[in-house]
Design an enzyme around this catalytic site. Sequence first.
Site, PDB file in Angstrom:
ATOM      1  N   SER A   1       8.498  -0.078  38.851  1.00 13.86           N
ATOM      2  CA  SER A   1       7.149  -0.242  39.369  1.00 13.86           C
ATOM      3  C   SER A   1       6.172  -0.171  38.214  1.00 13.86           C
ATOM      4  O   SER A   1       6.555  -0.024  37.061  1.00 13.86           O
ATOM      5  CB  SER A   1       6.837   0.864  40.392  1.00 13.86           C
ATOM      6  OG  SER A   1       6.846   2.138  39.756  1.00 13.86           O
ATOM      7  N   LYS A   2       4.880  -0.265  38.543  1.00 16.37           N
ATOM      8  CA  LYS A   2       3.863  -0.256  37.491  1.00 16.37           C
ATOM      9  C   LYS A   2       3.911   1.016  36.660  1.00 16.37           C
ATOM     10  O   LYS A   2       3.663   0.992  35.459  1.00 16.37           O
ATOM     11  CB  LYS A   2       2.471  -0.435  38.108  1.00 16.37           C
ATOM     12  CG  LYS A   2       2.218  -1.840  38.615  1.00 16.37           C
ATOM     13  CD  LYS A   2       0.791  -2.000  39.125  1.00 16.37           C
ATOM     14  CE  LYS A   2       0.543  -3.438  39.578  1.00 16.37           C
ATOM     15  NZ  LYS A   2      -0.850  -3.616  40.064  1.00 16.37           N
ATOM     16  N   ARG A   3       4.249   2.129  37.289  1.00  9.87           N
ATOM     17  CA  ARG A   3       4.277   3.379  36.529  1.00  9.87           C
ATOM     18  C   ARG A   3       5.460   3.420  35.568  1.00  9.87           C
ATOM     19  O   ARG A   3       5.473   4.200  34.621  1.00  9.87           O
ATOM     20  CB  ARG A   3       4.317   4.580  37.466  1.00  9.87           C
ATOM     21  CG  ARG A   3       5.558   4.681  38.318  1.00  9.87           C
ATOM     22  CD  ARG A   3       5.421   5.777  39.377  1.00  9.87           C
ATOM     23  NE  ARG A   3       6.557   5.811  40.275  1.00  9.87           N
ATOM     24  CZ  ARG A   3       7.646   6.527  40.058  1.00  9.87           C
ATOM     25  NH1 ARG A   3       7.753   7.242  38.947  1.00  9.87           N
ATOM     26  NH2 ARG A   3       8.632   6.526  40.920  1.00  9.87           N
ATOM     27  N   HIS A   4       6.480   2.584  35.792  1.00 13.66           N
ATOM     28  CA  HIS A   4       7.609   2.528  34.883  1.00 13.66           C
ATOM     29  C   HIS A   4       7.401   1.506  33.766  1.00 13.66           C
ATOM     30  O   HIS A   4       7.921   1.660  32.680  1.00 13.66           O
ATOM     31  CB  HIS A   4       8.890   2.124  35.640  1.00 13.66           C
ATOM     32  CG  HIS A   4       9.313   3.087  36.695  1.00 13.66           C
ATOM     33  ND1 HIS A   4       9.255   2.788  38.034  1.00 13.66           N
ATOM     34  CD2 HIS A   4       9.801   4.347  36.617  1.00 13.66           C
ATOM     35  CE1 HIS A   4       9.712   3.816  38.743  1.00 13.66           C
ATOM     36  NE2 HIS A   4      10.035   4.776  37.909  1.00 13.66           N
TER      37      HIS A   4
END
Length: 467
Positions: free
Chosen positions: A248-251
């Site tokens: 995801s964006k946080r990764h």
Amino acid sequence: MTARSPVVRTRFAPSPTGYLHIGGARTALFAWAYARHHAGQFILRIEDTDVARSTPEAVQAILDGMQWLGLAHDEGPFYQMERMDRYKEVIGQMLAAGTAYHCYTSIEELDALRAEQEANKEKPRYAGLWRPEPGKTLPEKPVGVMPVVRFRNPTDGVVAWNDLVKGRIEIANAELDDFIIARADGTPTYNFCVVVDDSDMQITHVIRGDDHVNNTPRQINLLQALGAPVPSYGHVSMILGDDGTKLSKRHGAVSVMQYEENGYLPEAVLNYLARLGWSHGDEEIFSLEQFVEWFDLDHITASAAQFNTEKLNWLNAHYIKLADDARLGGEIVRRLVEEGVPAGNVPDPALIAALYKDRVVNLNELADCAHPFYASVQASEELTAQHLTVPARAALADLRGRLAKVEWVSAELAKALKETLIATGLKMPQVAIPLRVALLGQPQSPAIDRVLAVLGREETLRRLEKI
């Protein structure tokens, strides 16, 4: 339809409904490298038929990301919206050949059929009401209803292919229904456009994410109905985040250009992407040229790859150490100017890069290190009180007098510093740390004589005079 090309031809075909993210970039890299390894051609195609979600900004972001990574295409970019006449031509041919047919079933009827099938625990599928069969009488066409066009999928047998990554895959045709290839307004659907494009562009190898596995049997059946060669397919596994969950964006599932903004070098990102699901022995660090030479599809793992930010940072630090100082200097200046810091040629940014590149993980950190060289930084009250004591100030005054007279090279600067130590009876840290605080506003830096050499005589003396 065209015959299969004797030359390897791969393609990257992103949909411009979002940015080029890290998973798409890896797919592009693998397709590009496979073509380069076989002295073939790499085609860039923009699948922009989703008019409601496709944007010019997303298209540009894809092009920018490919350019930054250095994945140059040999043909394209081709835009599907510019090929509508070709798609309508092929649909007309299929209708004439009986491999496609008009369907007048309404959305309400399809919804009712789906509800009935789900209630009976059956797989939802089109029931074939308008499918022409020998001896079958079709319903009367409803007035004022624009039909969709459905592909007349085979009803028996299997669709099988030897996937270049996953091995042999078989899907029973009974599991596939007569899917729509053109909507009621005449616009063609994704699976249809892909097939026509792959055929017309003579694509020999389709390397893409394994989220497309379910599309492959439909596309193979379409190609065979058109009498077109079937490419070889290789479906690459998905990428998981650091914690093992879906990326995801946080990764890191953000725009590739975000990595550029975050201070990563493209060669570091490419090296990292190459090792996400592919290996060549125990090799961890290699150039793009080496990757092309080694790359094959036999060593792509069928299991999901896991994104590791720490490893990417380690690779980036490695490539920064190897990078040309002038190139890094340009990156420093660009970043500082964007922050409003008037960086220029004095001090030489390449010399600052040489000073700090062994100490940083990304280019933004390198720019932060360079900041005090271009804009005077006031040390905090705490640092000032701790290090700029009365004895330290006296030592720096002595040093300033000596520096004003020496040749401005590291050896002479180090000699002047030692003379100050002897004259004041202080140890190196008791002078060097206050000197760093006075010049850079911080207590740590590379060797102080090298810092002085880069900062320059005029600026060094000016800053020492102000304490």
